[in-house]
Design a protein around this motif. Structure first.
Motif, PDB file in Angstrom:
ATOM      1  N   LYS A   1       1.033  -0.751   0.101  1.00  0.00           N
ATOM      2  CA  LYS A   1       0.033   0.032   0.129  1.00  0.00           C
ATOM      3  C   LYS A   1       0.907   1.222   0.116  1.00  0.00           C
ATOM      4  N   ASN A   2       0.342   2.694  -0.750  1.00  0.00           N
ATOM      5  CA  ASN A   2       1.374   3.453  -0.812  1.00  0.00           C
ATOM      6  C   ASN A   2       0.134   4.868  -0.789  1.00  0.00           C
ATOM      7  N   SER A   3      -0.115   5.251   0.525  1.00  0.00           N
ATOM      8  CA  SER A   3      -0.274   6.849   0.607  1.00  0.00           C
ATOM      9  C   SER A   3      -0.167   7.326   1.210  1.00  0.00           C
ATOM     10  N   ARG A   4      -0.849   9.081   1.287  1.00  0.00           N
ATOM     11  CA  ARG A   4      -0.602   9.844   1.311  1.00  0.00           C
ATOM     12  C   ARG A   4      -1.155  10.370   2.474  1.00  0.00           C
ATOM     13  N   ASP A   5      -0.596  11.158   3.687  1.00  0.00           N
ATOM     14  CA  ASP A   5      -1.086  12.115   3.818  1.00  0.00           C
ATOM     15  C   ASP A   5      -1.411  13.768   4.094  1.00  0.00           C
TER      16      ASP A   5
ATOM     17  N   ASN B   1       4.372  11.037   2.659  1.00  0.00           N
ATOM     18  CA  ASN B   1       3.858   9.362   2.451  1.00  0.00           C
ATOM     19  C   ASN B   1       3.876   7.809   3.826  1.00  0.00           C
ATOM     20  N   THR B   2       3.127   7.259   3.062  1.00  0.00           N
ATOM     21  CA  THR B   2       3.339   5.736   4.270  1.00  0.00           C
ATOM     22  C   THR B   2       3.362   4.763   2.712  1.00  0.00           C
ATOM     23  N   ILE B   3       4.239   4.299   3.284  1.00  0.00           N
ATOM     24  CA  ILE B   3       4.234   2.625   2.298  1.00  0.00           C
ATOM     25  C   ILE B   3       4.435   1.436   3.371  1.00  0.00           C
ATOM     26  N   ASP B   4       3.515   0.446   2.838  1.00  0.00           N
ATOM     27  CA  ASP B   4       3.942  -0.878   3.469  1.00  0.00           C
ATOM     28  C   ASP B   4       4.755  -1.775   2.312  1.00  0.00           C
ATOM     29  N   ILE B   5       5.362  -2.491   2.917  1.00  0.00           N
ATOM     30  CA  ILE B   5       5.674  -3.575   2.002  1.00  0.00           C
ATOM     31  C   ILE B   5       6.229  -5.019   2.687  1.00  0.00           C
ATOM     32  N   LEU B   6       6.192  -5.418   1.732  1.00  0.00           N
ATOM     33  CA  LEU B   6       5.593  -7.314   1.959  1.00  0.00           C
ATOM     34  C   LEU B   6       8.190  -7.354   1.311  1.00  0.00           C
ATOM     35  N   VAL B   7       8.371  -8.022   3.514  1.00  0.00           N
ATOM     36  CA  VAL B   7       9.944  -9.118   1.699  1.00  0.00           C
ATOM     37  C   VAL B   7       9.801  -9.919   2.640  1.00  0.00           C
TER      38      VAL B   7
ATOM     39  N   GLN C   1      10.638   4.491  -3.277  1.00  0.00           N
ATOM     40  CA  GLN C   1       9.470   5.284  -3.216  1.00  0.00           C
ATOM     41  C   GLN C   1       9.447   6.680  -3.095  1.00  0.00           C
ATOM     42  N   ILE C   2       9.964   7.301  -2.446  1.00  0.00           N
ATOM     43  CA  ILE C   2      10.008   8.709  -1.794  1.00  0.00           C
ATOM     44  C   ILE C   2       9.505   9.784  -2.738  1.00  0.00           C
ATOM     45  N   LYS C   3       9.939   9.643  -3.939  1.00  0.00           N
ATOM     46  CA  LYS C   3       9.402  10.142  -5.180  1.00  0.00           C
ATOM     47  C   LYS C   3       8.819  11.586  -5.031  1.00  0.00           C
ATOM     48  N   ASP C   4       8.122  12.175  -4.728  1.00  0.00           N
ATOM     49  CA  ASP C   4       7.899  13.649  -4.855  1.00  0.00           C
ATOM     50  C   ASP C   4       7.530  14.392  -2.991  1.00  0.00           C
TER      51      ASP C   4
ATOM     52  N   PHE D   1      -0.458 -10.421   8.278  1.00  0.00           N
ATOM     53  CA  PHE D   1      -0.677  -9.470   9.229  1.00  0.00           C
ATOM     54  C   PHE D   1      -0.595  -8.539   8.878  1.00  0.00           C
ATOM     55  N   PHE D   2      -0.342  -7.854   7.345  1.00  0.00           N
ATOM     56  CA  PHE D   2      -0.937  -6.336   7.274  1.00  0.00           C
ATOM     57  C   PHE D   2      -2.396  -6.265   6.982  1.00  0.00           C
TER      58      PHE D   2
END
Length: 258
Positions: free
Chosen positions: A106-110, A119-125, A145-148, A162-163
């Motif tokens: 998931k990639n979302s912006r506050d 931005n907050t991203i949830d990643i699977l490793v 993923q930092i981008k702008d 567990f997400f």
């Protein structure tokens, strides 16, 4: 080889015997000159030398062949060992590269922050990733993923199950456009529950949460009674004892990092 040598010796012994016999009679009768006698003696010496060489040469040749075979064997073993080491190094390298792969869940912006883009991203490793590679992959995700965004919060999970269950399982960092990393938390796992244990934990947690939510207000004693009832229900469902459910729950809680 042994049979050949024996036959060789027998034939030459017979020949020598005949020659000696001939010389004996010739000398006795004095029918041969001194030169002929000398020639016969030399001939006998040559025959003995030939027999000696015939015996010793095959043995030395055999030793040489044996030594050559041993050298070839050692060279082959060394080659196979090198090949094995190179293969293991390649596998380690590939495994390390595989650890640095991740999936964005998931990639979302506050949008509540009007001064900065957060931005907050949830990643699977990988679930069994090492702490060293966990740091690398989270920083890699930040860079890519930092981008702008002005600030990027990265949360890592080792299992999609567990997400959204409350809390990242493998850590969290705050990443900035210049590569600065703050608020680092890395929780690589020493022990990973089985899929069945994870399912039991999630089933128990969701059932308990939904039951308490539907009840609304409840006392501490009522909560304990509900937990005990759900414990027995889950144990029956998965064919295990209530005590095992408790052990699994504690094990997965540690894994989840709660």
């Amino acid at each position: 080889m042994a049979i050949f040598v024996i036959l060789f010796l027998v034939l030459f012994l017979i020949l020598i015997f005949q020659i000696i016999r001939l010389i004996y009679f010739a000398i006795k009768k004095k029918e041969l000159s001194k030169e002929v006698k000398k020639t016969c003696i030399v001939f006998l010496c040559n025959i003995f030398a030939f027999i000696l060489v015939g015996i010793t040469v095959p043995e030395s040749t055999k030793n040489a062949i044996k030594k050559e075979e041993e050298l070839k064997k050692k060279a082959k073993e060394a080659k196979e060992t090198k090949k094995k080491v190179d293969k293991e190094k390649k596998q380690v390298k590939l495994a390390s590269q595989d650890d640095l792969k991740y999936e964005v869940l998931k990639n979302s912006r506050d949008t509540s922050n009007l001064t900065k883009k957060e931005n907050t991203i949830d990643i699977l490793v990988k679930d069994n990733i090492s702490e060293e590679n966990l740091k690398k992959v989270m920083r890699k995700a930040g860079k890519e993923q930092i981008k702008d965004a002005d600030i990027l919060f990265i949360r890592a999970y080792g299992d999609k199950k567990f997400f959204n269950l409350g809390g990242e399982t493998h850590g969290m960092i705050t990443y900035y456009p210049d590569g600065t990393v703050k608020n680092e938390t890395y929780t690589a796992k020493k022990e990973i529950p089985s899929d069945k244990e994870k399912d039991i934990y999630i089933d128990y947690s969701k059932t308990l949460h939904e039951t308490l939510k539907s009840k609304g207000n409840y006392t501490k004693q009522e909560e304990e009674n509900i937990e005990e009832k759900i414990n027995k229900k889950i144990a029956k469902k998965y064919g295990i004892s209530p005590e095992e459910v408790e052990k699994i729950f504690d094990k997965v809680v540690i894994y989840q990092g709660m």
